[in-house]
Write an enzyme that holds these catalytic residues in place. Structure first.
Site, PDB file in Angstrom:
ATOM      1  N   SER A 592       0.843  -1.191   0.000  1.00  0.00           N
ATOM      2  CA  SER A 592       0.000   0.000   0.000  1.00  0.00           C
ATOM      3  C   SER A 592       0.886   1.251   0.000  1.00  0.00           C
ATOM      4  O   SER A 592       1.635   1.461  -0.949  1.00  0.00           O
ATOM      5  CB  SER A 592      -0.969  -0.035   1.186  1.00  0.00           C
ATOM      6  OG  SER A 592      -1.980   0.923   1.035  1.00  0.00           O
ATOM      7  N   ASP A 667      -8.853  -4.899  -6.385  1.00  0.00           N
ATOM      8  CA  ASP A 667      -8.501  -3.880  -5.385  1.00  0.00           C
ATOM      9  C   ASP A 667      -9.353  -2.618  -5.562  1.00  0.00           C
ATOM     10  O   ASP A 667      -9.238  -1.925  -6.568  1.00  0.00           O
ATOM     11  CB  ASP A 667      -7.020  -3.519  -5.505  1.00  0.00           C
ATOM     12  CG  ASP A 667      -6.509  -2.715  -4.322  1.00  0.00           C
ATOM     13  OD1 ASP A 667      -7.322  -2.085  -3.634  1.00  0.00           O
ATOM     14  OD2 ASP A 667      -5.283  -2.726  -4.095  1.00  0.00           O
ATOM     15  N   HIS A 699      -7.568  -5.289  -1.586  1.00  0.00           N
ATOM     16  CA  HIS A 699      -6.348  -4.516  -1.346  1.00  0.00           C
ATOM     17  C   HIS A 699      -5.250  -5.335  -0.680  1.00  0.00           C
ATOM     18  O   HIS A 699      -4.096  -4.944  -0.700  1.00  0.00           O
ATOM     19  CB  HIS A 699      -6.654  -3.279  -0.509  1.00  0.00           C
ATOM     20  CG  HIS A 699      -5.492  -2.343  -0.377  1.00  0.00           C
ATOM     21  ND1 HIS A 699      -4.737  -1.931  -1.461  1.00  0.00           N
ATOM     22  CD2 HIS A 699      -4.929  -1.748   0.701  1.00  0.00           C
ATOM     23  CE1 HIS A 699      -3.783  -1.120  -1.054  1.00  0.00           C
ATOM     24  NE2 HIS A 699      -3.868  -1.003   0.251  1.00  0.00           N
TER      25      HIS A 699
END
Length: 723
Positions: A592, A667, A699
């Site tokens: 991320s 995602d 994600h």
């Protein structure tokens, strides 16, 4: 650059000890969990605690009156018998005793249980061994909000329903357009402390709720590949600088069936948060934040008409204002409330009147409040968990509302998860630190001494796993002013005369902290696994990460990646000063924001990092959502230079090492457009890059597939860095 050794965890080798398996990178936290008490808590209005037995079959009590001896308060079988006497015998199938119970008296607890046809909130009297109250709503419902008078509001898709005590169901909204979403907590993408989309007033006569209009936001494609013919499931994803959702707050009156919309202003692209009912039910308070996120107004509205009453106070900043918490009214004093804000440097508490007058700053030193626990018996003191030791620790504090003075109730260095008894005389304290797996005790508040120790967990790895050495270190930020917390995990059978490859594991963004003074120092099992495979594993929380105050974070305003990378490179200098580090074999891994950081380092520090793994990476902040992205970067129109500098698309040409980019194929957080554009840029620049998608994952990669992911990452480092 200064460096200090903070603490050391050293576990000796054992003849029969072994290394973690790749499966244990995911399954290990459960397999090697230190001994604990499950769902432990104070019983209300008593000097007793309860918890669930280790086999999840009984509710256990320990009471001060019998020297904290263990007794069974209620068995799963007794609970099942009570349920069968109240409901059809096939409605419930309890695998375990419910762990989410809360005491409302010293004999009655509440818990939520899902049945085949409905979801239930049940009140159970352990003295009578019977159910005393039930509130229910259909199994298809979600995000239920209960009242004290046996009503429950719940969502059916994008609409609100209310189930009344007598069984009647009210259809509050009936929007057929799926882009009109009512009552959901997924508003403003759950930024600004939003975790609810509906709020009852004290009497349960009125319901306030969000109405989110997404019709003006473009559809974003998310492909489901599992169908015979792949299906596109459109989502709403407002990107930085583009049109945002329009949110309003509506109040529904059950008696009249009428709705009023709060008059929150003309700007449709603003954020509404901190929604709090006045105890009287006559007013409602809302934090109104402009789209620029630099001007907050705490407004008061008339709940009957929706009319604006007054602005109690405002916060303006040159960087950002980030409201995170609803107001907390002082019990038995409906004219005073507690407001939390980091506006003055650290997230702390302030006592206000309902007319907006600041009565007292309840803050303590540089402590960041992380969890407000509630008031003690007299309602004159407030208990909370806050930071200590440069953010490494969490301690229990108590502040006196009259004097504004705080005292620290726990003292052992570590991460404390504590609560105070109803009468305010004792603390149920749980903590761990770098050398303590888990300890649970009863403390006497008056002298802060241990009354009795309930759990003192042994090291769960002894005789099973040869745990690598973990060391906490303190470094200094790139500006030479700020101490930074770091962690080194040494390879198994470490030999200081040898040279080892390095895996830097990082995140680097806001609202996250990787290095803490807890058991294993915050390290994940994959970190430990890689150390056992012969790597130095290094992690550091750069400026911009959590638990150190606002100034620690806001240096990154309009320039994400710049100061974070500079600080991480100070960590690299520290590593390179060590004779046992192979400076030609340094790699980096993050997910991320950490994926953004990994890719940034691989392209901007290409001579240092030979291998990188970037999971779910933000590649260009113009592809990220408005609420988070614009807080730190403003809009692309306002800050074109900052966006250009942070973008990694035109930096693909700088790539020298081996980079593996991983993305969840569905995602909805960091959309795949980020990594796809980076891959295309690498192709155009003639740069080889590895790309791997995980179908049916969003994600992050969860479940057994996460084992596959860690195996892939470990193999990537072994193939391209270790050899």
């Amino acid at each position: 650059m200064k460096k200090y050794v903070w603490s050391l965890l050293l576990v000796g080798s054992f003849a029969f000890a072994q290394k973690f398996t790749i499966d244990e990178t995911v399954m290990g936290p459960r397999k090697y969990a230190p001994t604990t008490l499950i769902a432990h808590q104070w019983k209300k209005d008593s000097k007793a605690i309860t918890y669930i037995s280790s086999d999840y079959s009984n509710l256990i009590e320990k009471n001060a009156s019998n020297a904290w001896k263990e007794s069974v308060l209620l068995t799963k079988s007794e609970l099942e018998t009570a349920l069968k006497s109240k409901f059809p015998t096939d409605e419930f199938s309890l695998r375990t005793f419910p762990t989410t119970i809360s005491w409302i008296t010293n004999t009655i607890f509440e818990t939520e249980i899902s049945g085949k046809t409905s979801n239930y909130k049940i009140s159970f009297d352990v003295a009578l061994k019977q159910i005393t109250n039930v509130i229910s709503y259909p199994a298809e419902g979600s995000q239920a909000k209960y009242t004290k008078n046996n009503q429950v509001a719940w969502l059916k898709d994008n609409n609100i329903r209310i189930s009344l005590a007598q069984g009647k169901v009210i259809e509050v909204t009936n929007d057929e357009n799926k882009a009109i979403v009512n009552g959901s907590d997924y508003v403003h993408r759950q930024e600004f402390g939003i975790h609810s989309g509906m709020w009852w007033n004290e009497t349960g006569s009125k319901l306030a709720y969000y109405r989110k209009d997404e019709t003006m936001v473009g559809d974003y494609p998310i492909i489901n590949w599992n169908e015979r013919e792949a299906i596109n499931k459109n989502g709403k994803y407002p990107m930085a600088g583009m049109t945002s959702e329009h949110v309003t707050l509506v109040i529904y009156d059950i008696a009249s069936g009428k709705k009023v919309t709060l008059q929150t202003g003309e700007s449709k692209e603003q954020y509404l948060t901190m929604v709090t009912w006045d105890p009287s039910g006559k007013f409602i308070y809302v934090g109104v934040l402009n789209r620029e996120q630099n001007h907050l107004k705490l407004n008061k509205y008339d709940a009957q008409t929706g009319a604006f009453v007054k602005t109690l106070f405002e916060e303006k900043a040159t960087t950002w204002v980030e409201p995170q918490h609803a107001l907390m009214f002082v019990p038995n004093n409906p004219t005073q409330f507690i407001y939390q804000t980091d506006f003055y440097g650290y997230n702390q508490m302030y006592l206000y009147t309902t007319e907006g007058k600041l009565l007292k700053n309840l803050g303590f030193k540089d402590v960041v409040v992380t969890n407000v626990l509630g008031f003690e018996a007299t309602n004159t003191k407030l208990n909370y968990i806050g930071t200590a030791n440069n953010g490494l620790d969490r301690q229990l504090y108590q502040v006196d509302l009259k004097s504004g003075k705080s005292i620290q109730l726990t003292s052992v260095s570590g991460i404390h998860n504590s609560s105070v008894s109803s009468d305010g005389t004792m603390v149920l304290d749980q903590y761990s630190n770098a050398t303590t797996p888990n300890e649970i005790s009863i403390l006497n508040i008056k002298n802060k001494m241990v009354n009795t120790t309930l759990v003192k967990a042994e090291n769960p790895f002894v005789g099973k796993i040869d745990l690598p050495k973990i060391e906490l270190v303190t470094l200094t930020s790139a500006d030479g002013k700020t101490p930074l917390n770091g962690r080194i995990i040494y390879p198994s059978n470490f030999d200081a005369t040898k040279k080892y490859p390095v895996m830097v594991y990082l995140y680097g963004g806001s609202h996250a902290q990787l290095v803490t003074n807890r058991w294993l120092s915050g390290a994940g099992y994959f970190d430990l696994y890689m150390a056992q495979q012969g790597y130095i594993v290094f992690t550091m929380d750069n400026r911009g990460s959590d638990a150190r105050g606002k100034k620690f974070c806001e240096v990154n305003h309009r320039q994400l990646g710049v100061n974070e990378m500079a600080d991480q490179m100070e960590g690299i200098k520290f590593l390179k000063s060590k004779t046992f580090v192979d400076t030609d074999k340094i790699g980096v891994f993050g997910w991320s924001f950490g994926g953004f950081m990994s890719t940034t380092l691989m392209t901007s520090q290409a001579d240092t990092f030979k291998v990188g793994v970037a999971g779910g990476p933000v590649i260009d902040w113009k592809y990220y959502e408005i609420m988070y992205g614009e807080r730190y970067m403003d809009t692309p129109q306002e800050n074109p230079e900052g966006y250009a500098k942070a973008s990694l698309i035109d930096k693909a040409k700088n790539l020298k090492g081996r980079l593996l980019v991983i993305h969840g194929a569905q995602d909805p957080v960091v959309v795949q457009q980020n990594s796809m554009n980076f891959i295309e840029a690498c192709i155009k620049a003639g740069k080889q890059v590895d790309y791997f998608l995980y179908p049916n994952h969003e994600h992050n990669v969860s479940g057994k597939d996460r084992i596959h992911m860690y195996a892939k990452i470990a193999d990537y480092f072994d193939t391209h860095l270790k050899k």
